[in-house]
Write an enzyme that holds these catalytic residues in place. Structure first.
Site, short mmCIF file in Angstrom:
data_model
loop_
_atom_site.label_atom_id
_atom_site.label_comp_id
_atom_site.label_asym_id
_atom_site.label_seq_id
_atom_site.Cartn_x
_atom_site.Cartn_y
_atom_site.Cartn_z
N MET A 104 -7.80 -3.25 10.53
CA MET A 104 -7.02 -3.80 11.63
C MET A 104 -6.13 -2.77 12.31
O MET A 104 -5.28 -3.12 13.12
CB MET A 104 -6.17 -4.97 11.13
CG MET A 104 -7.00 -6.14 10.61
SD MET A 104 -6.00 -7.47 9.88
CE MET A 104 -5.11 -8.06 11.33
N LYS A 139 -14.30 -2.29 7.84
CA LYS A 139 -13.63 -3.07 8.88
C LYS A 139 -12.14 -3.13 8.55
O LYS A 139 -11.77 -3.52 7.44
CB LYS A 139 -14.23 -4.48 8.93
CG LYS A 139 -13.46 -5.50 9.76
CD LYS A 139 -14.11 -6.87 9.62
CE LYS A 139 -13.30 -7.96 10.30
NZ LYS A 139 -12.03 -8.23 9.60
N ASP A 155 -12.43 -6.19 0.00
CA ASP A 155 -13.25 -7.39 0.13
C ASP A 155 -14.57 -7.05 0.81
O ASP A 155 -14.65 -6.10 1.59
CB ASP A 155 -12.51 -8.47 0.93
CG ASP A 155 -12.02 -7.97 2.28
OD1 ASP A 155 -12.65 -8.31 3.29
OD2 ASP A 155 -11.01 -7.24 2.32
N GLU A 172 0.82 -1.21 0.00
CA GLU A 172 0.00 0.00 0.00
C GLU A 172 0.86 1.26 0.00
O GLU A 172 0.46 2.30 -0.54
CB GLU A 172 -0.91 0.00 1.23
CG GLU A 172 -1.87 -1.16 1.32
CD GLU A 172 -2.51 -1.34 2.69
OE1 GLU A 172 -3.53 -2.03 2.78
OE2 GLU A 172 -1.96 -0.80 3.67
#
Length: 265
Positions: free
Chosen positions: A199, A197, A223, A36
């Site tokens: 982490m 969502k 996803d 990224e």
């Protein structure tokens, strides 16, 4: 006669006001994965630190350089020294955010990265979101008040002009240390009213709030958590294409931020 302590309070308010009005100078972009980070490093022609600003022995990496009026710093937590994988998750995110603020004293933190999305909340693969609020979904402490601490709900910096100009969707982010989602996690994510969502986000938000540094969160969907494909499989399949979309939006955000103050975002 002014009441005791009023001068001190006014001075504090003035400092905050002036910080919001002065042009943004030092920007830190915290990104969990090398995949990224590197497109942005290359786009802005940033250089890796020769002598690290971080403690000796940690794997954390800083890329930095000038772009127009901005000092840009991309911080990647690096590879795990034992297993050689990206140091994802809340522990690395919190540690590197704290160390970065101490070392660089940034005007603004941008936590950029990929995330899962919920189609029930309007997310599709490739969408790039500006996060309005962030919370944890896997810190369950069923004791009054401790339960609120566990959720750790925090608002991101409000930036309506940026959102409109760049054309970002807006949604809430829920953070946990697992890629998959347990039934307990699902219930907490629903309670958080989350569209996304990840982490790392809530950990970055916690430290930024603690040290009073404005932070924004930009997440691109790799996803669909409530879809019919395994998250890990879909994540890996879409990572390269979605990272390119994230890179483009972050570049547009940097362009928009240049020359502006926090209050103009």
């Amino acid at each position: 006669m002014a009441p005791p302590g009023s001068h001190q309070e006014l001075t504090g308010e003035t400092i905050v006001y002036e910080a919001e009005k002065k042009p943004i100078s030092t920007v830190v972009i915290i990104i969990a994965m090398q995949t990224e980070a590197m497109p942005l490093v290359n786009r802005f022609q940033l250089s890796e630190d020769v002598e690290s600003v971080f403690p000796k022995g940690v794997p954390w990496v800083r890329y930095h350089g000038l772009y127009k009026d901005l000092h840009i710093n991309i911080i990647w937590p690096g590879k795990d020294p034992v297993l050689g994988v990206d140091s994802v998750g809340t522990v690395s995110a919190a540690l590197v955010t704290f160390a970065t603020i101490q070392a660089l004293q940034p005007d603004l933190i941008i936590n950029a990265g990929t995330s899962g999305g919920f189609k029930a909340k309007g997310a599709s693969v490739g969408d790039v979101f500006y996060v309005s609020e962030v919370a944890f979904h896997d810190r369950r402490i069923p004791i009054p008040v401790f339960d609120l601490y566990g959720v750790g709900l925090r608002q991101a910096l409000s930036a309506p002009n940026l959102v409109k100009e760049i054309g970002l969707k807006v949604g809430r982010l829920s953070t946990g240390d697992s890629l998959d989602t347990s039934p307990h996690d699902e219930a907490s994510i629903t309670a958080n009213d989350a569209t996304l969502k990840d982490m790392e986000g809530a950990a970055v938000a916690y430290v930024a709030h603690l040290l009073k540094v404005p932070a924004i969160f930009v997440k691109a969907v790799t996803d669909i958590v409530d879809g019919d494909k395994p998250s890990a499989e879909e994540f890996l399949h879409n990572l390269a294409a979605v990272t390119a979309a994230l890179d483009e939006k972050i570049a547009n955000i940097i362009e928009f931020i240049n020359g502006k103050s926090l209050s103009e975002l």
